[in-house]
Structure formats: C-alpha cells, structure tokens
Design an enzyme around this catalytic site. Structure first.
Site, mmCIF file in Angstrom:
data_model
loop_
_atom_site.group_PDB
_atom_site.id
_atom_site.type_symbol
_atom_site.label_atom_id
_atom_site.label_comp_id
_atom_site.label_asym_id
_atom_site.label_seq_id
_atom_site.Cartn_x
_atom_site.Cartn_y
_atom_site.Cartn_z
ATOM 1 N N SER A 40 38.539 38.070 10.833
ATOM 2 C CA SER A 40 37.160 38.123 10.353
ATOM 3 C C SER A 40 37.067 39.120 9.205
ATOM 4 C CB SER A 40 36.211 38.543 11.485
ATOM 5 O OG SER A 40 36.357 39.929 11.770
ATOM 6 N N SER A 63 34.887 41.740 9.233
ATOM 7 C CA SER A 63 34.109 42.877 9.728
ATOM 8 C C SER A 63 34.670 44.222 9.292
ATOM 9 C CB SER A 63 34.031 42.838 11.259
ATOM 10 O OG SER A 63 35.297 43.103 11.839
ATOM 11 N N LYS A 100 38.536 48.019 14.740
ATOM 12 C CA LYS A 100 37.406 48.717 14.134
ATOM 13 C C LYS A 100 37.850 50.139 13.787
ATOM 14 C CE LYS A 100 34.704 45.205 15.225
ATOM 15 N NZ LYS A 100 34.177 44.275 14.202
ATOM 16 N N SER A 143 29.309 43.420 11.279
ATOM 17 C CA SER A 143 30.332 43.818 12.246
ATOM 18 C C SER A 143 29.735 43.904 13.636
ATOM 19 C CB SER A 143 30.926 45.183 11.853
ATOM 20 O OG SER A 143 31.792 45.653 12.859
#
Length: 263
Positions: free
Chosen positions: A79, A81, A136, A220
C-alpha cells in the site's frame, strides 16, 4: 501459534530432518547389510527416493529458516500508507535481531538485544489478526501521552518538530503537501492530503505497547484507528532497513530505489 510461512518452514525442516535422521540411525545399516547378503555393492543399495529428497532439502530449508527467523526477512509493501518513505511495490529487508531473537512460530523472545526507538520503521503483526503484517513508523513509546491535532503530533505535551516543505511530486498523490518531521533521532518526510479528513487522537500508550503512524498521515490505517490500536511488544517483527527492489506495473522496476536505506 501462527500458521504462516514460518510455520511451513519449521514443519518442512522437522519432517525432512526426521526422515533423514531415522533412516541414518535405524534403516541404512540394515539396508547395506541386506545388499551385502545379496552380493550387491554399497553403491547399488540406493536410498529410497523420499530419503534422498529429505537429505537434499533438509540443509537448504534449515539455512533459509535460520536466516529468515533470526537475521533478515523479506517483505513486500502492498500500500501507499508509508509514502514517501516507502512506495507501493517496494520489496524490503527487515532486520529480525534489532529488538531481540524470537523463536519462529511461537514468537517467544529468547535473547534480548535492543529496544525499539522512536522514529523506527517497524513491521509488526496486527493485534486483531496476527497473521497480517503491517509496517508503520514508531511514534509513541510505553507511557507516552500522544496527541494528534490539526495534523500536528504532540508527545508528552511537546510538539514534534515539523517543517512543511512544498508540494509532493513523486509517485502517486502528486500535489499532496510534504513535510519534514523529526521523531527522536530520525528525520523523515511525511505527506498530508489537504482534501482528506485528518484523523485526530488523544491517549496514553499503555505499558508494554507501542503507538504507530504511517508517513502518509491522511491515508494510513494505523494506531489512531481501533482496528489497529496499541501494538504489544510481542507483536513486533523487526526493523525495516533497506529496499532491495521495487516492482509494480506499469512503472516497474524503479531502478533508483534498489538498495535505498530506510530511515
């Protein structure tokens, strides 16, 4: 216990090792004696096919298991994010020993090496679905009071240093605002998408847990959302350290991203 690729590697290592070991200890000598009694040479007393496969694959699978479990594991970013730090289609290496060595499958820490640092980019298992891996940036440590208000992050009452740095012109989200943020010792870029809803937050990170956010702040799904929430220390997989390939059609490959460090 998590039934993922690590589980398959452990199972394959055990099965091939048991087959090879049992044959070596219990059956090979009998097979050779039987061949000798028939007047056949040792070379003619061939091992069963399953034993040949086990003997060939066991060391290879074992080496892959050890490297993947205790040194480095490859992941693909699915992705955007973490833009602009990571792009959709990046393949990365994750350092598995940065925060201690864990047994595969059981995920039990056996050797403690270091602690996660604010600003680290980390792969972790989603608390609500441990079979799913997320990546993350670590924002809040245990005990931190984290506030996100008007796209500004505050930790324990102090604003995280942020300098807006123009308009993003990279891959995807062209026109988003780009900023330079300093978390701990890490200085990195973040994205803001003005036309999107800015998720706000206010809570204290409990002991033994961590608070994560994506660098693409308005795109996100991270610890600000209840389906992710605080991440227990036991769910940490490792620290993302380097990009080894980017492959996403039609622009693939992006040669300039090969070998880039992640910070």
């Amino acid at each position: 216990m998590i039934f993922d690729f690590s589980f398959l590697l452990v199972a394959a290592t055990l099965v091939s090792g048991i087959i090879w070991g049992m044959d070596s200890w219990l059956f090979k000598a009998r097979r050779l004696q039987s061949a000798a009694a028939r007047g056949a040479s040792a070379e003619e007393a061939r091992d069963p096919v399953i034993v040949e496969y086990a003997r060939s694959f066991f060391p290879v699978i074992l080496i892959v298991l050890l490297i993947r479990s205790f040194l480095f594991e490859p992941f693909r970013i699915p992705s955007d994010s973490m833009m602009p730090t990571l792009l959709d289609g990046d393949f990365i290496f994750v350092n598995k020993y940065s925060y201690g060595l864990r047994l595969p499958v059981l995920n039990t820490k056996v050797v403690s090496i270091g602690d996660p640092q604010r600003g680290d980019v980390i792969v972790f298992r989603l608390p609500s679905d441990p079979a799913t891996n997320y990546i993350k940036r670590l924002v809040g440590l245990p005990g931190d009071h984290v506030v996100v208000r008007d796209r500004q992050v505050f930790i324990n009452g102090e604003a995280v240093r942020l300098e807006l740095d123009g308009v993003y012109q990279g891959h995807g989200h062209t026109g988003a605002r780009i900023g330079v943020e300093k978390l701990g010792q890490a200085t990195h870029e973040v994205l803001y998408i003005p036309e999107r809803y800015a998720r706000e937050y206010d809570d204290v990170v409990p002991a033994g847990h961590y608070f994560f956010m994506g660098d693409n702040r308005d795109n996100s799904r991270d610890s600000r959302y209840p389906e992710v929430g605080f991440v227990p220390e036991g769910n940490l997989v490792g620290k993302a350290v380097r990009i080894w390939l980017n492959w996403k059609l039609p622009s693939a490959p992006l040669w300039g991203r090969i070998g880039m460090p992640i910070g």
